[in-house]
Design an enzyme around this catalytic site. Structure first.
Site, PDB file in Angstrom:
ATOM      1  N   ILE A 154      21.354  41.696  -9.897  1.00  0.00           N
ATOM      2  CA  ILE A 154      20.467  41.727 -11.061  1.00  0.00           C
ATOM      3  C   ILE A 154      19.247  42.559 -10.654  1.00  0.00           C
ATOM      4  O   ILE A 154      18.696  42.382  -9.565  1.00  0.00           O
ATOM      5  CB  ILE A 154      20.027  40.291 -11.473  1.00  0.00           C
ATOM      6  CG1 ILE A 154      21.242  39.364 -11.705  1.00  0.00           C
ATOM      7  CG2 ILE A 154      19.129  40.346 -12.715  1.00  0.00           C
ATOM      8  CD1 ILE A 154      22.187  39.729 -12.812  1.00  0.00           C
ATOM      9  N   TYR A 203      20.633  32.976   3.751  1.00  0.00           N
ATOM     10  CA  TYR A 203      20.658  32.972   2.277  1.00  0.00           C
ATOM     11  C   TYR A 203      22.035  32.527   1.769  1.00  0.00           C
ATOM     12  O   TYR A 203      22.136  31.717   0.846  1.00  0.00           O
ATOM     13  CB  TYR A 203      20.312  34.383   1.801  1.00  0.00           C
ATOM     14  CG  TYR A 203      20.169  34.569   0.309  1.00  0.00           C
ATOM     15  CD1 TYR A 203      19.015  34.160  -0.364  1.00  0.00           C
ATOM     16  CD2 TYR A 203      21.170  35.189  -0.435  1.00  0.00           C
ATOM     17  CE1 TYR A 203      18.874  34.360  -1.732  1.00  0.00           C
ATOM     18  CE2 TYR A 203      21.035  35.403  -1.795  1.00  0.00           C
ATOM     19  CZ  TYR A 203      19.886  34.990  -2.435  1.00  0.00           C
ATOM     20  OH  TYR A 203      19.747  35.196  -3.801  1.00  0.00           O
ATOM     21  N   LYS A 208      22.650  29.345  -0.520  1.00  0.00           N
ATOM     22  CA  LYS A 208      23.163  29.524  -1.888  1.00  0.00           C
ATOM     23  C   LYS A 208      24.520  28.854  -2.076  1.00  0.00           C
ATOM     24  O   LYS A 208      24.919  28.558  -3.201  1.00  0.00           O
ATOM     25  CB  LYS A 208      23.217  31.016  -2.245  1.00  0.00           C
ATOM     26  CG  LYS A 208      21.832  31.644  -2.463  1.00  0.00           C
ATOM     27  CD  LYS A 208      21.052  30.975  -3.595  1.00  0.00           C
ATOM     28  CE  LYS A 208      19.890  31.817  -4.089  1.00  0.00           C
ATOM     29  NZ  LYS A 208      19.040  31.104  -5.078  1.00  0.00           N
ATOM     30  N   ASN A 222       3.261  26.396  -4.438  1.00  0.00           N
ATOM     31  CA  ASN A 222       4.253  26.837  -3.468  1.00  0.00           C
ATOM     32  C   ASN A 222       5.373  25.813  -3.342  1.00  0.00           C
ATOM     33  O   ASN A 222       5.159  24.689  -2.874  1.00  0.00           O
ATOM     34  CB  ASN A 222       3.555  27.035  -2.117  1.00  0.00           C
ATOM     35  CG  ASN A 222       4.484  27.608  -1.075  1.00  0.00           C
ATOM     36  OD1 ASN A 222       5.680  27.766  -1.305  1.00  0.00           O
ATOM     37  ND2 ASN A 222       3.927  27.926   0.083  1.00  0.00           N
TER      38      ASN A 222
HETATM   39  N1  LIG Z   1      18.207  39.600  -8.354  1.00  0.00           N
HETATM   40  C1  LIG Z   1      19.431  39.336  -7.901  1.00  0.00           C
HETATM   41  O1  LIG Z   1      20.296  40.236  -7.761  1.00  0.00           O
HETATM   42  C2  LIG Z   1      19.796  37.929  -7.550  1.00  0.00           C
HETATM   43  C3  LIG Z   1      21.141  37.663  -7.226  1.00  0.00           C
HETATM   44  C4  LIG Z   1      21.518  36.372  -6.908  1.00  0.00           C
HETATM   45  C5  LIG Z   1      20.583  35.349  -6.950  1.00  0.00           C
HETATM   46  N2  LIG Z   1      19.279  35.641  -7.245  1.00  0.00           N
HETATM   47  C6  LIG Z   1      18.344  34.520  -7.242  1.00  0.00           C
HETATM   48  O2  LIG Z   1      17.666  34.497  -8.473  1.00  0.00           O
HETATM   49  C7  LIG Z   1      16.429  33.810  -8.323  1.00  0.00           C
HETATM   50  C8  LIG Z   1      15.318  34.614  -8.969  1.00  0.00           C
HETATM   51  O3  LIG Z   1      15.143  35.830  -8.265  1.00  0.00           O
HETATM   52  P1  LIG Z   1      14.745  37.217  -8.952  1.00  0.00           P
HETATM   53  O4  LIG Z   1      15.856  38.144  -8.725  1.00  0.00           O
HETATM   54  O5  LIG Z   1      14.256  36.980 -10.334  1.00  0.00           O
HETATM   55  O6  LIG Z   1      13.569  37.647  -7.967  1.00  0.00           O
HETATM   56  P2  LIG Z   1      11.993  37.909  -8.226  1.00  0.00           P
HETATM   57  O7  LIG Z   1      11.402  38.243  -6.919  1.00  0.00           O
HETATM   58  O8  LIG Z   1      11.827  38.883  -9.335  1.00  0.00           O
HETATM   59  O9  LIG Z   1      11.468  36.494  -8.738  1.00  0.00           O
HETATM   60  C9  LIG Z   1      11.409  35.371  -7.876  1.00  0.00           C
HETATM   61  C10 LIG Z   1      10.113  34.624  -8.137  1.00  0.00           C
HETATM   62  O10 LIG Z   1      10.121  33.464  -7.288  1.00  0.00           O
HETATM   63  C11 LIG Z   1       8.780  33.282  -6.820  1.00  0.00           C
HETATM   64  N3  LIG Z   1       8.760  32.510  -5.582  1.00  0.00           N
HETATM   65  C12 LIG Z   1       9.241  32.883  -4.364  1.00  0.00           C
HETATM   66  N4  LIG Z   1       8.958  31.950  -3.465  1.00  0.00           N
HETATM   67  C13 LIG Z   1       8.311  30.947  -4.102  1.00  0.00           C
HETATM   68  C14 LIG Z   1       7.751  29.720  -3.687  1.00  0.00           C
HETATM   69  N5  LIG Z   1       7.776  29.358  -2.413  1.00  0.00           N
HETATM   70  N6  LIG Z   1       7.168  28.924  -4.631  1.00  0.00           N
HETATM   71  C15 LIG Z   1       7.111  29.311  -5.930  1.00  0.00           C
HETATM   72  N7  LIG Z   1       7.588  30.489  -6.360  1.00  0.00           N
HETATM   73  C16 LIG Z   1       8.189  31.298  -5.470  1.00  0.00           C
HETATM   74  C17 LIG Z   1       8.282  34.705  -6.588  1.00  0.00           C
HETATM   75  O11 LIG Z   1       6.856  34.757  -6.524  1.00  0.00           O
HETATM   76  C18 LIG Z   1       8.861  35.447  -7.784  1.00  0.00           C
HETATM   77  O12 LIG Z   1       7.975  35.492  -8.872  1.00  0.00           O
HETATM   78  C19 LIG Z   1      16.262  33.590  -6.810  1.00  0.00           C
HETATM   79  O13 LIG Z   1      16.638  32.283  -6.471  1.00  0.00           O
HETATM   80  C20 LIG Z   1      17.237  34.581  -6.215  1.00  0.00           C
HETATM   81  O14 LIG Z   1      17.652  34.210  -4.928  1.00  0.00           O
HETATM   82  C21 LIG Z   1      18.882  36.888  -7.571  1.00  0.00           C
END
Ligand SMILES: NC(=O)c1ccc[n+]([C@@H]2O[C@H](COP(=O)([O-])OP(=O)(O)OC[C@H]3O[C@@H](n4cnc5c(N)ncnc54)[C@H](O)[C@@H]3O)[C@@H](O)[C@H]2O)c1
Length: 288
Positions: free
Chosen positions: A211, A178, A182, A82
């Site tokens: 995404i 957030y 960010k 975590n």
């Molecule tokens: N998907 C989008 O549109 C988008 C846009 C901008 C930024 N992001 C950022 O991209 C990154 C990846 O997100 P994603 O879209 O792949 O989401 P996702 O939920 O598919 O993957 C995120 C992963 O992070 C893990 N996670 C969360 N909290 C955690 C913790 N405390 N310790 C360890 N692991 C942890 C989750 O278990 C998950 O597997 C994030 O930082 C998110 O904020 C995503």
């Protein structure tokens, strides 16, 4: 001078027709790599020759991703844990150093949203988002510093990739926590680039738009993040019409996790050997 020499060597390798998209032998930590963008990046970087340390809160999924990479002939190991835990970042760095003896790249990707209107946002909800998106990356960096400041790794390629968001660059309704975090990670990135360039460390951020991953797909009962007994629902409701409207995205669609991962490959590989202190926007043209 050593930096200049390294650039000359890299340019020489490119001119020798050595593939600058390869990261052969590079040890790369990716947090939150069990699914979504982190998982796609882990698979892609392993295909390009990296040894990938797959961190995630979700231990089973992290093991599955590592196993999948090994089946494809790549090198990967799961390091579940975590990132909100104060001591875990240092344990992760120590574990990867014990396993592979060096770290070339850190990708701070783990994250989630915990939205609320400003007037309803309580401190705990604000705090957890700062902890995952700002404190965890900072603690990892601090834990990496003795390794990366050691003169013996001066010429080794080293870089940090931090994941930001259009919410951080432009603000977003309901995301006061957030968006603040960010934006913060971009400041952190630029500070690392300024302070650690002398150790031959590059630091860049990627701000993603929409995404298609678990955090942007419609929520379901199973899309829950369990944090110290607290359950946080993830996903954006199907009826969030304004958010799902693609009319302001020139490419008229969300991006895929694989497309998002390719920016990480660019920033991790010699393709970007003279790119540092920047934030690449991967948005399909939204907010240009
Ligand atoms: N998907 C989008 O549109 C988008 C846009 C901008 C930024 N992001 C950022 O991209 C990154 C990846 O997100 P994603 O879209 O792949 O989401 P996702 O939920 O598919 O993957 C995120 C992963 O992070 C893990 N996670 C969360 N909290 C955690 C913790 N405390 N310790 C360890 N692991 C942890 C989750 O278990 C998950 O597997 C994030 O930082 C998110 O904020 C995503």
């Amino acid at each position: 001078m050593a930096n200049h020499r390294l650039n000359q060597i890299q340019n020489h390798l490119v001119s020798l027709d050595i593939d600058p998209t390869r990261v052969d032998g590079h040890v790369i930590i990716i947090t939150g790599a069990a699914r979504g963008i982190g998982r796609s990046a882990a698979i892609l970087l392993a295909q390009k020759g990296a040894k990938v340390a797959i961190n995630d809160l979700d231990s089973i999924k992290a093991q599955e991703t590592a196993q999948e990479i090994r089946k494809l002939g790549g090198i990967a190991e799961a390091f579940p844990g975590n990132m909100l835990d104060e001591t875990f970042p240092a344990e992760l760095v120590a574990g990867v150093l014990t396993k592979w003896g060096k770290i070339n790249c850190l990708i701070n990707n783990a994250g989630f949203c915990h939205d609320s209107a400003i007037h309803k946002m309580d401190d705990a909800r604000f705090d957890v988002i700062m902890k995952i998106h700002n404190y965890a990356p900072f603690r990892l960096l601090r834990a990496l510093s003795p390794h990366w400041m050691d003169p013996s790794v001066r010429d080794m390629p080293k870089c940090i990739i931090n994941v930001s968001s259009t919410s951080g660059l432009h603000g977003a309704m309901g995301q006061i926590n957030y968006a603040t975090a960010k934006a913060g990670i971009v400041g952190l990135t630029k500070t690392v680039a300024a302070e650690w360039g002398r150790y031959n460390v590059r630091a860049n951020a990627v701000a993603y738009g929409w995404i298609d991953t678990r955090i942007t797909q419609p929520p379901t009962e199973s899309k829950v993040l369990s944090l110290d007994g607290q359950e946080i629902k993830v996903g954006i409701p199907m009826n969030a019409k304004k958010w799902r409207d693609v009319s302001d995205i020139p490419l008229s669609r969300p991006g895929t996790a694989d497309e998002a991962a390719r920016v990480m490959l660019f920033l991790a590989s010699p393709l970007s050997s003279y790119v540092s202190g920047t934030c690449v926007e991967c948005t399909g043209g939204r907010f240009m």
